[in-house]
Design an enzyme around this catalytic site. Structure first.
Site, PDB file in Angstrom:
ATOM      1  N   THR A 111     -64.023  -0.493  -4.227  1.00 47.20           N
ATOM      2  CA  THR A 111     -63.789   0.045  -5.563  1.00 47.20           C
ATOM      3  C   THR A 111     -64.039  -1.043  -6.593  1.00 47.20           C
ATOM      4  O   THR A 111     -63.646  -2.197  -6.375  1.00 47.20           O
ATOM      5  CB  THR A 111     -62.352   0.585  -5.730  1.00 47.20           C
ATOM      6  OG1 THR A 111     -62.088   0.847  -7.115  1.00 47.20           O
ATOM      7  CG2 THR A 111     -61.317  -0.407  -5.222  1.00 47.20           C
ATOM      8  N   ARG A 153     -65.414  13.729  -3.041  1.00 50.29           N
ATOM      9  CA  ARG A 153     -63.967  13.907  -2.973  1.00 50.29           C
ATOM     10  C   ARG A 153     -63.698  15.260  -2.326  1.00 50.29           C
ATOM     11  O   ARG A 153     -64.401  16.224  -2.587  1.00 50.29           O
ATOM     12  CB  ARG A 153     -63.345  13.821  -4.368  1.00 50.29           C
ATOM     13  CG  ARG A 153     -63.693  12.500  -5.076  1.00 50.29           C
ATOM     14  CD  ARG A 153     -63.023  12.401  -6.432  1.00 50.29           C
ATOM     15  NE  ARG A 153     -63.546  11.304  -7.228  1.00 50.29           N
ATOM     16  CZ  ARG A 153     -63.188  10.036  -7.107  1.00 50.29           C
ATOM     17  NH1 ARG A 153     -62.281   9.717  -6.204  1.00 50.29           N
ATOM     18  NH2 ARG A 153     -63.718   9.101  -7.863  1.00 50.29           N
ATOM     19  N   ASP A 158     -57.721   3.694  -3.001  1.00 52.98           N
ATOM     20  CA  ASP A 158     -56.418   4.064  -2.450  1.00 52.98           C
ATOM     21  C   ASP A 158     -56.387   5.496  -1.922  1.00 52.98           C
ATOM     22  O   ASP A 158     -55.716   5.781  -0.930  1.00 52.98           O
ATOM     23  CB  ASP A 158     -55.307   3.825  -3.476  1.00 52.98           C
ATOM     24  CG  ASP A 158     -55.498   4.613  -4.760  1.00 52.98           C
ATOM     25  OD1 ASP A 158     -56.549   5.242  -4.951  1.00 52.98           O
ATOM     26  OD2 ASP A 158     -54.572   4.599  -5.600  1.00 52.98           O
ATOM     27  N   ASP A 195     -62.612  -1.294  -9.375  1.00 57.36           N
ATOM     28  CA  ASP A 195     -61.425  -1.523 -10.200  1.00 57.36           C
ATOM     29  C   ASP A 195     -60.585  -2.723  -9.763  1.00 57.36           C
ATOM     30  O   ASP A 195     -59.721  -3.171 -10.516  1.00 57.36           O
ATOM     31  CB  ASP A 195     -60.534  -0.275 -10.208  1.00 57.36           C
ATOM     32  CG  ASP A 195     -61.167   0.868 -10.976  1.00 57.36           C
ATOM     33  OD1 ASP A 195     -61.946   0.609 -11.899  1.00 57.36           O
ATOM     34  OD2 ASP A 195     -60.880   2.040 -10.642  1.00 57.36           O
ATOM     35  N   LYS A 245     -65.029 -16.789 -39.117  1.00 59.94           N
ATOM     36  CA  LYS A 245     -65.609 -15.975 -38.047  1.00 59.94           C
ATOM     37  C   LYS A 245     -65.911 -14.583 -38.587  1.00 59.94           C
ATOM     38  O   LYS A 245     -65.010 -13.883 -39.063  1.00 59.94           O
ATOM     39  CB  LYS A 245     -64.642 -15.887 -36.856  1.00 59.94           C
ATOM     40  CG  LYS A 245     -65.230 -15.237 -35.624  1.00 59.94           C
ATOM     41  CD  LYS A 245     -64.242 -15.347 -34.468  1.00 59.94           C
ATOM     42  CE  LYS A 245     -64.797 -14.754 -33.185  1.00 59.94           C
ATOM     43  NZ  LYS A 245     -66.001 -15.440 -32.726  1.00 59.94           N
ATOM     44  N   LYS A 246     -67.155 -14.151 -38.491  1.00 65.35           N
ATOM     45  CA  LYS A 246     -67.564 -12.891 -39.107  1.00 65.35           C
ATOM     46  C   LYS A 246     -67.741 -11.753 -38.100  1.00 65.35           C
ATOM     47  O   LYS A 246     -68.063 -10.641 -38.484  1.00 65.35           O
ATOM     48  CB  LYS A 246     -68.885 -13.102 -39.865  1.00 65.35           C
ATOM     49  CG  LYS A 246     -68.808 -14.157 -40.956  1.00 65.35           C
ATOM     50  CD  LYS A 246     -67.883 -13.719 -42.069  1.00 65.35           C
ATOM     51  CE  LYS A 246     -67.803 -14.776 -43.164  1.00 65.35           C
ATOM     52  NZ  LYS A 246     -69.069 -14.978 -43.879  1.00 65.35           N
ATOM     53  N   ARG A 259     -58.894   3.184 -15.487  1.00 62.44           N
ATOM     54  CA  ARG A 259     -57.882   4.129 -15.971  1.00 62.44           C
ATOM     55  C   ARG A 259     -56.463   3.617 -15.744  1.00 62.44           C
ATOM     56  O   ARG A 259     -55.586   3.813 -16.569  1.00 62.44           O
ATOM     57  CB  ARG A 259     -58.064   5.485 -15.281  1.00 62.44           C
ATOM     58  CG  ARG A 259     -59.190   6.311 -15.854  1.00 62.44           C
ATOM     59  CD  ARG A 259     -59.345   7.618 -15.116  1.00 62.44           C
ATOM     60  NE  ARG A 259     -59.800   7.405 -13.742  1.00 62.44           N
ATOM     61  CZ  ARG A 259     -60.021   8.391 -12.881  1.00 62.44           C
ATOM     62  NH1 ARG A 259     -59.805   9.641 -13.234  1.00 62.44           N
ATOM     63  NH2 ARG A 259     -60.441   8.134 -11.659  1.00 62.44           N
ATOM     64  N   GLY A 312     -65.138   7.035  -5.429  1.00 62.73           N
ATOM     65  CA  GLY A 312     -66.162   6.476  -6.290  1.00 62.73           C
ATOM     66  C   GLY A 312     -66.979   5.418  -5.570  1.00 62.73           C
ATOM     67  O   GLY A 312     -66.449   4.628  -4.798  1.00 62.73           O
ATOM     68  N   ASP A 326     -58.170  -2.811  -7.686  1.00 59.05           N
ATOM     69  CA  ASP A 326     -56.773  -2.372  -7.815  1.00 59.05           C
ATOM     70  C   ASP A 326     -56.109  -2.058  -6.478  1.00 59.05           C
ATOM     71  O   ASP A 326     -55.150  -1.283  -6.425  1.00 59.05           O
ATOM     72  CB  ASP A 326     -56.702  -1.140  -8.725  1.00 59.05           C
ATOM     73  CG  ASP A 326     -57.484   0.046  -8.178  1.00 59.05           C
ATOM     74  OD1 ASP A 326     -58.294  -0.144  -7.241  1.00 59.05           O
ATOM     75  OD2 ASP A 326     -57.305   1.162  -8.694  1.00 59.05           O
ATOM     76  N   GLY A 382     -65.649 -14.093 -23.628  1.00 57.80           N
ATOM     77  CA  GLY A 382     -65.071 -14.649 -24.842  1.00 57.80           C
ATOM     78  C   GLY A 382     -64.565 -13.615 -25.832  1.00 57.80           C
ATOM     79  O   GLY A 382     -64.598 -13.834 -27.048  1.00 57.80           O
TER      80      GLY A 382
END
Length: 319
Positions: free
Chosen positions: A125, A72, A103, A127, A213-214, A171, A11, A129, A185
């Site tokens: 990446t 890929r 990875d 992510d 809080k709405k 994912r 990616g 990760d 927040g």
């Protein structure tokens, strides 16, 4: 060493172009010829390799995506594909390769290194990760993209007094949801690495309503479940109406932040230095703002975890 190459795989992520630029210009600075491999590992197998000059990487540091394109390759996962890739590199007299990706890209770099062809991995990446580095190339840009979207969605949530579920990429890793949730927040953050209790989520929403809080934001990593599925559960089980926003691939695109540009530049330069030092099978990272490198094989054995302290803080600040 006289010739090296660089490719991007898997990616795309903002900052990859800055990394490519750094590899090319650092290499040329040290008297190397630098080649670009187009379309990832599949392009490597197909011999889609072209020499890059200083001008080839001009005006790309601010661009998202990757000028080398990415893909890929199932063929590269085979022994035959890997040997074909090495054959293409050797026929171009290339002696070292820099791989920018996640990875899966690292696994490919390790396979080539094990077969005697030195490769250096850069963590590209969104992510965040990859173990062995505090940040990956592209994460900061994706984070800021999500935070901007979250801020805009909150305007509508507040105006119509609604609960919004914002689904973000991740994912297997919840860093984008966690960091964006804290920065934006969000009242609730759901990530794959942490279990959650729907009853507790509902109680938090009800507590917010009780104090006036709405509107609320739920930041959801796609690896937990889809936003539409969560919306259905909240409606059917608790009678709570929500609105869904799936951010999708906008998180991968866009001009990289200053942080990602500098990070990719530092990492790309270090990758060239490692090849010049005769090293292969190394993964470049950043820890405590220092550029480091680790054995790729060891990195692939580890598992990246989100910062537990940040997850705890998100709970404390969203009361």
């Amino acid at each position: 060493m006289k010739r090296i190459a660089v490719l991007t795989s898997g990616g795309d992520s903002p900052g990859m172009n800055a990394g490519i630029r750094a590899v090319v210009r650092k290499g040329i600075f040290h008297g190397l010829e630098v080649y670009g491999v187009y379309h990832g590992y599949q392009g490597l197998i197909n011999g889609d390799i072209k020499k890059l000059e200083l001008g080839s990487v001009g005006d790309i540091i601010h661009r998202g995506g990757t000028i080398l394109q990415s893909s890929r390759s199932e063929q590269f996962k085979t022994e035959e594909g890997q040997l074909l890739a090495i054959q293409q590199l050797k026929s171009s007299e290339i002696e070292g390769l820099v791989v920018i990706g996640g990875d899966g890209s690292y696994r490919g770099a390790l396979k080539l290194t094990e077969k005697g062809f030195p490769c250096i991995g850069l963590p590209g990446t969104i992510d965040n990760d990859i173990p062995g580095t505090d940040f990956t190339i592209g994460f900061d840009t994706a984070l800021n993209t999500v935070v901007r979207a979250m801020d805009q969605i909150r305007d509508t949530a507040q105006s119509h007094e609604r609960i919004f579920i914002i689904e973000v990429m991740g994912r297997h890793a919840g860093d984008i949801a966690l960091w964006a949730g804290v920065a934006g927040g969000a009242e609730t953050i759901l990530i794959p690495e942490r279990s959650f209790d729907l009853d507790d989520i509902v109680k938090r929403l009800e507590h917010g309503v009780e104090r006036g809080k709405k509107h609320s934001i739920i930041a959801l990593a796609e690896g937990v479940m889809s936003a539409s599925k969560l919306a259905d559960i909240l409606k059917e089980k608790y009678g709570i109406e929500t609105r869904v926003s799936v951010l999708g691939h906008i998180q991968r695109g866009g001009s990289p932040t200053g942080f990602d540009r500098v990070l990719a530049s530092r990492m790309g330069a270090r990758a060239v230095e490692l090849l010049l030092e005769g090293k292969g099978g190394r993964a470049v990272g950043i820890q405590k703002n220092q550029i480091v490198d680790h054995d790729i094989e060891e990195i692939l054995k580890e598992k990246s975890e989100p910062i537990g302290e940040l997850y705890t803080l998100s709970k404390q600040l969203s009361i």
